[in-house]
Design a protein around this motif. Structure first.
Motif, short mmCIF file in Angstrom:
data_model
loop_
_atom_site.label_atom_id
_atom_site.label_comp_id
_atom_site.label_asym_id
_atom_site.label_seq_id
_atom_site.Cartn_x
_atom_site.Cartn_y
_atom_site.Cartn_z
N GLY A 464 -5.72 2.86 14.48
CA GLY A 464 -4.62 3.80 14.35
C GLY A 464 -4.88 4.71 13.18
N CYS A 465 -3.97 5.62 12.94
CA CYS A 465 -4.12 6.58 11.84
C CYS A 465 -3.77 5.90 10.52
CB CYS A 465 -3.18 7.75 12.09
SG CYS A 465 -3.01 8.84 10.67
N PRO A 466 -4.71 5.89 9.56
CA PRO A 466 -4.43 5.23 8.28
C PRO A 466 -3.23 5.86 7.56
CG PRO A 466 -6.78 5.68 8.49
CD PRO A 466 -6.09 6.39 9.64
N ILE A 467 -2.39 5.01 6.99
CA ILE A 467 -1.25 5.49 6.23
C ILE A 467 -1.77 5.91 4.85
CG2 ILE A 467 0.97 4.87 5.21
CD1 ILE A 467 1.39 2.95 7.54
N PRO A 468 -1.58 7.17 4.46
CA PRO A 468 -2.28 7.71 3.29
C PRO A 468 -1.61 7.35 1.96
CG PRO A 468 -0.97 9.43 4.29
CD PRO A 468 -0.78 8.20 5.15
N VAL A 469 -1.58 6.07 1.65
CA VAL A 469 -1.09 5.65 0.33
C VAL A 469 -2.05 4.64 -0.27
CG1 VAL A 469 1.36 6.03 0.88
CG2 VAL A 469 0.35 3.80 1.25
N VAL A 470 -1.96 4.51 -1.59
CA VAL A 470 -2.79 3.58 -2.33
C VAL A 470 -1.85 2.61 -3.04
CG1 VAL A 470 -4.28 3.44 -4.36
CG2 VAL A 470 -4.70 5.19 -2.62
N ASN A 471 -2.22 1.34 -3.03
CA ASN A 471 -1.40 0.35 -3.71
C ASN A 471 -2.04 -0.01 -5.04
OD1 ASN A 471 0.47 0.14 -1.50
ND2 ASN A 471 -1.13 -1.01 -0.41
N CYS A 472 -1.35 0.34 -6.12
CA CYS A 472 -1.89 0.14 -7.47
C CYS A 472 -1.09 -0.95 -8.18
CB CYS A 472 -1.82 1.45 -8.26
SG CYS A 472 -2.20 1.24 -10.00
N GLU A 473 -1.83 -1.80 -8.84
CA GLU A 473 -1.25 -2.91 -9.59
C GLU A 473 -0.23 -2.41 -10.62
OE1 GLU A 473 -3.30 -6.14 -12.30
OE2 GLU A 473 -4.72 -5.23 -10.88
N HIS A 474 -0.55 -1.25 -11.22
CA HIS A 474 0.31 -0.73 -12.30
C HIS A 474 1.38 0.23 -11.80
CE1 HIS A 474 -2.94 -2.43 -14.61
NE2 HIS A 474 -3.79 -1.62 -14.00
N CYS A 475 1.03 1.06 -10.83
CA CYS A 475 1.94 2.14 -10.42
C CYS A 475 2.66 1.84 -9.12
CB CYS A 475 1.19 3.45 -10.27
SG CYS A 475 0.05 3.81 -11.60
#
Ligand code: ANZ
Ligand code: ZN
Length: 603
Positions: A464-475
Motif C-alpha cells: 500500500g501507499c506508505p504513510i509519510p510520517v516518522v516516529n521519533c523517540e524524542h519528538c
C-alpha cells in the motif's frame, strides 16, 4: 460498433473468400481498426480542446489488476464505451480514461501462495489486462493511463495527507483491531472466519494500536445534505444506502450521576452519559449497560477478577459490528450503581457485549419494555421490565406485542404511562418536557449522533501507499518534509503473511527525524486502498503533472465526471469516500463544485 460488419466495410484480407464477406470476422477486422485508432490517436483528447467543443467525461470504475478481465469488466466498460461513442458522434469531445487500482491484499495473498513480489505480480497483471482491454477495442484515451501503485501517483496522496494533517482533518488515535497471535498480524474483518484467523486458525484477539483517521464526520452533514443534489442523477437505492450509512439520529444525551470511591482520594461526583433516541422512555429504565471497554467497566475490572475475565472474553472474536449484532447477548452486574436523573433512584450498572464503545458514549439506558435488545437481556438475567409507553392506535406491531405467546418489547412510540408528571404526553411533548427539566441541571442536552465514524486509514500491510510520517523517540510523530516525498515503497519484497515485512527492512525503516535530526523510524503502516480510488477521477484530468496533485484548469475543464459507471457493491464506501475527498480537495482549492460524479449508473 457492429456497424463495421456491414458489407460496405473494406475487407482486404486475402484469406477471406467472397461468400464470407457479409460475415463479421473479428480476427480480421478488429485488429486493423484498432491499429488505425491507435496510430491516429483517435481517442486521445488534449487538455485544450477547441474552445467551442462540448466536453464530456465518461468514467468506468477502474479495475483492480487481478490478472484477467471477467465478464463483469466487459459489461461495465462496454456501457461507458457505447455512451462515449454516441456522444463523439454528436460532435462532443469525450474523455474516457483508464487506469489501475493497484494496491491491495490480493497481491499479498498471491505473494504468500506463489512467492512472487506483489509489485511484479501486479505489473504483470496490468500488462495482461491492458492487452485484453485493447483487444476489446474500447475507445479509451490510453495516454492518461496510470497505476496507483506508482510513486508518481501516490506521492500526491502522501502530500495531501500532510496538508490534512496540518489542517487537523487527520489525527491519530488508538483503534481496536483483530489480532492474530500466531501470525503476529492484524486481520481485516473478512480474514476472520468464525472468530479465527483465516491462515493460522488461531482464536482472534482484539488489540489497541495507534491509527490515523480522516475526520469524515466533520463532513457528515454536508455529505448527507448534498445527496439531495444527486436525486434523479444517481440510483435511488444508492442514495438511500448512503443516507443509512451516514445514519443521522436525533436524540438526547442523558446523564446518570455517581460517586466512585477510589481509595484515599475523596470521592468525586461524575456522570455516566448515554445517548438515546427515546428519552420518552426514561421512566422505564431498569438498568444501564456499558461497553466492555468503557471506563466504568475498567474500574469494575480492577476490583473484581470475574468482571475482568468477562471483559477480556468480550475482547475475543471479531470487531465487525455485524458479527456483534448476531452474537448472543451476555453481560455481568458490576455491582456499581448510578442515580436516575428524574427519580433519584439507584440504577444498577451492567457491562454488556451488545453495547458498542464506538457509538454514542459507549453506554445505554436500558428500557427492556420498549427495546428489543434490552428485553432479551433483561429476560435472560431476570432484570425488571417496566412499561411506560402505551400504543396509541391498535397498530399491528403493538397488537403483536400484546397478543404474542412469547412476550416481547413494544417498540413503537405512543403515550407515556407510569411516568408521573409526564403521563399522557406523546413522544415530542415528553422530549421537550424532559429536556426542560433536565437541561438546566446539566443532566441532558439535545444531541445529533451519526452512525458514520471517522475513517481509519492505517493498514498494517506492506502493499500500500506508505504513510509519510516518522516516529521519533524524542519528538513523537513527525511528518516527512514535503521536499522528501514520495516515501517510496520498496518493491523487491515477498511477504509471507507473518506481519508487515517493512518492519524487518532497515533500508526502509531507518531514517533521521525531520525535526531533531536524531535516528528515527519510518511509519510502516500503509494507507487503506480506498484512499487511492477516492481521487483518481480528478487525477485523470492531469495524470502526468509532476508538479502538483491536480492542475486546477484541467480539473475545471473535465470535472465533474458526467457519467460514472460501476458495480453497485461500491454504493457505500468507495462512493462516499470519493465524495468526501472531493469536498476536501474543494476546500483545499484543488477542484470546483461540491460533487465528483454528476450521473451514476450501477450495473
Ligand atoms: C433507550 C432506548 C429505549 C433506546 C427504547 C431505544 C429504544 P440509533 O437509532 O441507531 O441511533 N444505543 C446508544 N448507544 C449505544 C451503543 N454504544 N451501543 C449499542 N446501543 C446503543 O439507536 C439509538 C439507540 O441505540 C439508543 O436509544 C440506545 O437505546 C441505543 F425503547 O436508549 B435507546
Ligand atoms: Zn525528533
Amino acid at each position: 460498433m457492429s456497424q463495421s460488419a456491414t458489407s460496405s466495410q473494406p475487407n482486404n484480407n486475402d484469406q477471406v473468400n467472397h461468400q464470407h464477406i457479409n460475415q463479421y470476422n473479428p480476427q480480421a477486422i478488429e485488429p486493423k481498426w484498432q491499429k488505425k485508432w491507435a496510430d491516429s490517436e483517435r481517442f486521445t483528447v488534449t487538455n485544450k480542446p477547441a474552445s467551442d467543443a462540448k466536453t464530456r467525461y465518461m468514467l468506468s470504475m477502474f479495475p483492480y489488476p487481478s490478472g484477467k478481465l471477467h465478464m463483469g469488466h466487459v459489461r461495465n466498460y462496454t456501457i461507458s464505451d457505447v455512451l462515449s461513442r454516441y456522444y463523439r458522434l454528436k460532435g462532443e469531445t469525450v474523455m474516457q480514461p483508464m487506469g489501475w487500482d493497484a494496491f491491495g491484499m490480493p497481491a499479498e495473498n498471491a505473494a504468500i501462495a506463489h512467492k512472487v513480489a506483489p509489485a511484479k505480480w501486479t505489473y504483470d497483471n496490468i500488462d495482461n489486462m491492458r492487452v485484453q482491454l485493447k483487444t476489446l477495442g474500447l475507445s479509451i484515451d490510453w495516454s492518461r493511463e496510470f497505476a496507483t501503485c506508482s510513486p508518481e501517483y501516490y506521492r500526491w496522496e502522501q502530500w495531501f495527507f500532510l496538508q490534512m494533517l496540518k489542517k487537523g482533518l487527520v489525527y491519530k488515535k488508538l483503534a481496536t483491531v483483530n489480532w492474530d497471535p500466531v501470525d503476529n498480524t492484524v486481520l481485516a474483518n473478512e480474514q476472520v472466519v468464525d472468530g479465527r484467523g483465516w491462515r493460522s486458525g488461531a482464536v482472534v484477539e482484539k488489540r489497541d494500536i495507534p491509527m490515523y483517521y480522516y475526520r469524515i464526520t466533520d463532513y457528515a452533514d454536508e455529505l448527507l445534505n448534498d445527496l439531495d443534489q444527486l436525486e434523479g442523477h444517481w440510483p435511488d437505492e444508492v442514495i438511500a444506502m448512503q443516507r443509512n450509512w451516514i445514519g443521522r439520529s436525533e436524540g438526547m444525551e442523558v446523564s446518570f450521576s455517581y460517586q466512585l470511591d477510589d481509595g484515599n482520594v475523596e470521592a468525586t461526583e461524575q456522570t455516566l452519559d448515554v445517548f438515546t433516541t427515546r428519552p420518552d422512555t426514561l421512566m422505564g429504565v431498569t438498568y444501564v449497560a456499558v461497553a466492555p471497554e468503557h471506563p466504568l467497566a475498567r474500574y469494575a475490572s480492577e476490583r473484581d477478577e470475574k468482571i475482568a475475565e468477562f471483559c477480556a472474553q468480550c475482547k475475543q472474536g471479531s470487531v465487525a459490528e455485524a458479527d456483534l449484532a448476531k452474537a448472543e447477548k451476555v453481560g455481568m452486574d458490576t455491582g456499581l450503581t448510578v442515580t436516575h436523573p428524574l427519580t433519584g433512584e439507584q440504577v444498577p450498572v451492567w457491562v454488556a457485549n451488545y453495547v458498542l464503545m464506538s457509538y454514542g458514549s459507549g453506554a445505554v439506558m436500558a428500557v427492556p419494555a420498549h427495546d428489543e435488545r434490552d428485553f432479551e437481556f433483561a429476560s435472560k438475567y431476570g432484570l425488571p421490565i417496566k412499561t411506560v409507553i402505551q400504543a396509541n392506535a391498535k397498530s399491528a406491531s403493538a397488537q403483536n406485542a400484546n397478543d404474542a405467546e412469547e412476550p416481547q418489547a413494544m417498540t413503537e412510540r405512543g403515550t407515556l404511562i407510569n411516568s408521573s408528571e409526564f403521563d399522557g404526553l406523546n413522544f415530542a411533548e415528553s422530549f421537550e418536557a424532559m429536556l426542560a427539566k433536565l437541561e438546566p441541571k446539566g443532566l441532558a442536552n439535545r444531541k445529533i449522533q451519526y452512525r458514520l465514524r471517522d475513517w481509519g486509514v492505517s493498514r498494517q500491510r506492506y502493499w500500500g501507499c506508505p504513510i509519510p510520517v516518522v516516529n521519533c523517540e524524542h519528538c513523537g510523530t513527525v511528518p516527512v518534509d514535503e521536499a522528501d516525498l514520495p516515501v517510496v515503497l520498496p518493491t523487491d519484497v515477498v511477504p509471507d503473511g507473518r506481519g508487515n515485512p517493512l518492519n524487518n527492512m532497515p533500508k526502509f525503516l531507518d531514517t533521521t527525524c525531520p525535526k531533531c535530526g536524531s535516528p528515527a523510524e519510518r511509519e510502516t503502516d500503509t494507507f487503506d486502498t480506498f484512499m487511492e480510488s477516492s481521487w483518481y477521477y480528478a487525477r485523470f484530468a492531469s495524470p502526468h503533472d509532476d508538479t502538483q496533485m491536480i492542475n486546477r484548469d484541467d480539473a475545471d475543464r473535465w470535472l465533474p465526471v458526467d457519467q460514472y459507471v460501476g458495480g453497485v457493491e461500491h454504493a457505500v464506501m468507495h462512493l462516499l469516500y470519493a465524495r468526501f475527498f472531493h469536498k476536501l480537495m474543494r476546500d483545499e482549492g484543488l477542484v470546483s463544485g461540491d460533487e465528483p460524479f454528476d450521473n451514476l449508473l450501477t450495473q
